[in-house]
Motif scaffolding. Structure first.
Motif, PDB file in Angstrom:
ATOM      1  N   GLU A 158      -1.078   9.562  -2.765  1.00 27.22           N
ATOM      2  CA  GLU A 158      -2.287  10.258  -2.319  1.00 27.22           C
ATOM      3  C   GLU A 158      -1.960  11.309  -1.254  1.00 27.22           C
ATOM      4  O   GLU A 158      -2.411  12.453  -1.333  1.00 27.22           O
ATOM      5  CB  GLU A 158      -3.291   9.246  -1.764  1.00 27.22           C
ATOM      6  N   ARG A 159      -1.167  10.923  -0.284  1.00 20.09           N
ATOM      7  CA  ARG A 159      -0.849  11.831   0.828  1.00 20.09           C
ATOM      8  C   ARG A 159      -0.124  13.089   0.359  1.00 20.09           C
ATOM      9  O   ARG A 159      -0.420  14.193   0.806  1.00 20.09           O
ATOM     10  CB  ARG A 159      -0.007  11.103   1.862  1.00 20.09           C
ATOM     11  N   ASP A 211       0.796  -1.226   0.000  1.00 18.53           N
ATOM     12  CA  ASP A 211       0.000   0.000   0.000  1.00 18.53           C
ATOM     13  C   ASP A 211       0.828   1.276   0.000  1.00 18.53           C
ATOM     14  O   ASP A 211       0.304   2.354  -0.275  1.00 18.53           O
ATOM     15  CB  ASP A 211      -0.928   0.022   1.226  1.00 18.53           C
ATOM     16  N   ASN A 232      -0.418   5.075  -1.114  1.00 17.86           N
ATOM     17  CA  ASN A 232      -0.661   5.954   0.027  1.00 17.86           C
ATOM     18  C   ASN A 232       0.210   7.205  -0.034  1.00 17.86           C
ATOM     19  O   ASN A 232      -0.255   8.311   0.261  1.00 17.86           O
ATOM     20  CB  ASN A 232      -0.413   5.212   1.343  1.00 17.86           C
TER      21      ASN A 232
END
Length: 127
Positions: free
Chosen positions: A88-89, A81, A85
């Motif tokens: 996106e973050r 992930d 992640n």
């Protein structure tokens, strides 16, 4: 690369995108080699420290099966992930968008390591 666990290099988007693809490919390969060497060194030093402790009489027991299984599960999901992640973050392109086009055709989940890196040559676990 982003500012995430395990990153050692951070490039500004405009700088990275301004590099020719050949230069980015060279940088990516060298970063991979450097990270692999670093991780192998950490493993070797850890094993040397564990061996040294045992030579001094320190007893190290194997972890309980449920603890080992929980750690394996966490590591697997964390690593799977992590790229999405981080993208996106930090609102950045996913890592595969930065890979040289020659790497994009590779199956995801299979590292694009140079052939000489063999994870089977990694020092064995002390447990």
């Amino acid at each position: 690369m982003g500012i995430i666990i395990g990153s050692s290099w951070v490039y500004n988007k405009s700088f990275w995108r301004g590099l020719p693809e050949e230069t980015r490919a060279i940088l990516m390969e060298q970063m991979i080699l450097s990270l692999a060497r670093m991780e192998i060194g950490y493993e070797q030093q850890g094993n040397e420290g564990l061996h040294g402790g045992r030579m001094e009489g320190v007893e190290v027991g194997a972890p309980e099966a449920d603890l080992a299984a929980a750690l394996d599960s966490y590591n697997t999901s964390f690593l799977q992930d992590l790229p999405a992640n981080a993208a996106e973050r930090f609102r950045i392109d996913p890592p595969d968008a930065c890979w040289p086009s020659s790497w994009r055709s590779r199956k995801l989940g299979r590292p694009a390591w140079p052939r000489w890196i063999s994870w089977t040559r990694m020092p064995s676990s002390p447990f």
